[in-house]
Each structure stands twice: as C-alpha cells, then as structure tokens.
Design an enzyme around this catalytic site. Sequence first.
Site, short mmCIF file in Angstrom:
data_model
loop_
_atom_site.label_atom_id
_atom_site.label_comp_id
_atom_site.label_asym_id
_atom_site.label_seq_id
_atom_site.Cartn_x
_atom_site.Cartn_y
_atom_site.Cartn_z
N ASP A 102 87.92 -78.70 -9.19
CA ASP A 102 86.48 -78.80 -9.00
C ASP A 102 85.70 -78.47 -10.26
O ASP A 102 84.49 -78.60 -10.31
CB ASP A 102 86.04 -77.88 -7.85
CG ASP A 102 84.67 -78.24 -7.29
OD1 ASP A 102 84.35 -79.44 -7.25
OD2 ASP A 102 83.90 -77.33 -6.92
N SER B 78 78.75 -80.58 -5.45
CA SER B 78 79.82 -81.37 -4.87
C SER B 78 79.44 -81.78 -3.45
O SER B 78 79.00 -80.95 -2.67
CB SER B 78 81.12 -80.57 -4.84
OG SER B 78 81.47 -80.12 -6.13
N GLN C 179 85.92 -87.33 -6.37
CA GLN C 179 84.79 -86.55 -5.90
C GLN C 179 83.49 -87.32 -6.08
O GLN C 179 83.31 -88.02 -7.07
CB GLN C 179 84.67 -85.22 -6.64
CG GLN C 179 83.55 -84.33 -6.11
CD GLN C 179 83.45 -83.00 -6.85
OE1 GLN C 179 82.57 -82.81 -7.67
NE2 GLN C 179 84.37 -82.09 -6.55
#
Length: 289
Positions: A205, A229, A279
């Site tokens: 991430d 996110s 993502q």
Amino acid sequence: MKNTTELVNILTLEDQGDNNFSGISKDIGSPNVFGGQVLAQSLNAAYRTVNSKRILHSLHSYFLEPGNLELPIVYNVQTIRDGGSFSTRRVTAHQGEKTIFILACSFHKKEEGYEHQMPVKKEIKQPEDLLSWTDMLDQFGDFLPKKMKAFLSIERPIEFKPVQVVNPFDKKDLPPVVDVWFKLKGDRSNLNLAQKQQILTYISDYNILTACLYPNASKAHFGNTQMASLDHSMWFYRDFDFNDWMLFSIESPNSYGARGFACGNIYTREGKLVASVAQEGLMRPPRKK
C-alpha cells in the site's frame, strides 16, 4: 515502528473468540489508519481460521471509512467455503458501530502445475546505486517541502529506495511509472509464509498511487491532492524471503473522474515474480472556489 519484530507485533491480532480478532494502529505520517495495516491485519485474522496447509493466493478489498488511529479495530471472519482445494473467507473490520473495511480472500492447497512469469525490467538500477528515503532526509531535509520532510521523518520497519528520484520543486509531468526497491529492517530469519504474505501486503500500500500522480505532476502532488485508497487486490504466486532487497514495479494505465488506477508486480532481486497488486484510489484535486 523501527523493525520487523515491531511490525509483526502490530499485525498479530488478539483473539477475542467467535472468529473475532482485535488490533491496534500505528501512525505512519497520515491522519488516518494506514490502509496497508488494515489489509495485513485482516489477513492475519483470516489465516487464523484456515487449515495450516492452505496458502493465501488472492485478496480483494474495499476501504469504506477512514480508520481512527486512537480506536481499536475489531475484525470478524466469516467462513464462506472450505472445499477440497480452496478455502474462502470474508473479513469485516469495525471501529465501534462503523464498518471501515471489507475483504474477501482465498486460500489454496499446494499443487503442481504449468509455470511462466513476466520478466523483471532489464538494466534497472540496483539498490546499492540509489538513495533511500532516510538518505534523502539526511541530505536534502532542509530543502524539502514541510509535509514531505515530516513524512520521511517517521520511523518505519521498511527501507525504501526509489529508482526514479523526483525533484518536488521541478514542476513537470512524468511517465506513469514507479519502481522502488524495499527491504525490511531488523531480524527477518524466523518469518513463516503467512507472516511474509501479511508483511508484503502491508508494504504494497506504499508508493502505488504515486504512479497515478506523475502524469499530472506539473500541477498535482500529495500536498494539494486529496488521496485515499478505495480498493486493493493482490495475487500471490511463489514463496520468497525478505533477506535481500525486493522490487515493486508499478504503472498507472489510467486516471479519470477523481480516481486513479495503478497496478504492479513485486520481484525478488533475482527476478522471481512473487505477487501482483492492483489498486484504485481517490485523487481529488483542489475544489474551485
């Protein structure tokens, strides 16, 4: 957090019974709980309910609400299916009455089959030839924007070395590509595969949405763009270890409608493809007055 041991301690949840697990959060320089932490803690919870001979091969998740750093997070695991080869789990993360995150993940028994992989980029700079985030802070800290300096000043259990070092004061658009080497700090010798996958998910991430900003870097940066996110998916392929540097090679095919999409592959130094990541994130420019 300063090393691998402290990271593993944060990711290892307290069992509260009835497939409920509780965890705490650590600040990494953002006002809300780091998405990678929630992802990795969710996997820790799911792994605790699965046969030890089954290995995580994929996850798909959505970030629903910002997490509060001061409140514990409770993870509830639902057993969706335990088949002959695959086990599926759903994990829901709560803070009080608020659901902040949901994840679906699948585990597979070990099997033999055909193999191929995309090769790592040729002639990419090696980590010994690059500056780490710590090096950048030491060498250029007095000249960096205030927010960037504060972010780089946070102690982390991971060292990052970006292949492309961007001058934050050089306002020009860039290709939608990010390559960054990373390595864990501290003792990495006793990690099992489940812990390694949780840590890799935590790391995944970081850096990924940067590739979405680069094509508009002449006007957009982390200081003036609201970013978060929205969803996160990963696919795990091969076992690996953290004893050497690993490469996260990222590209962004598209940004549109205040959202950016990025995907990437994670390789060992020797070029073994370990995992793939995708993502989509919020990329909201300043509102016009």
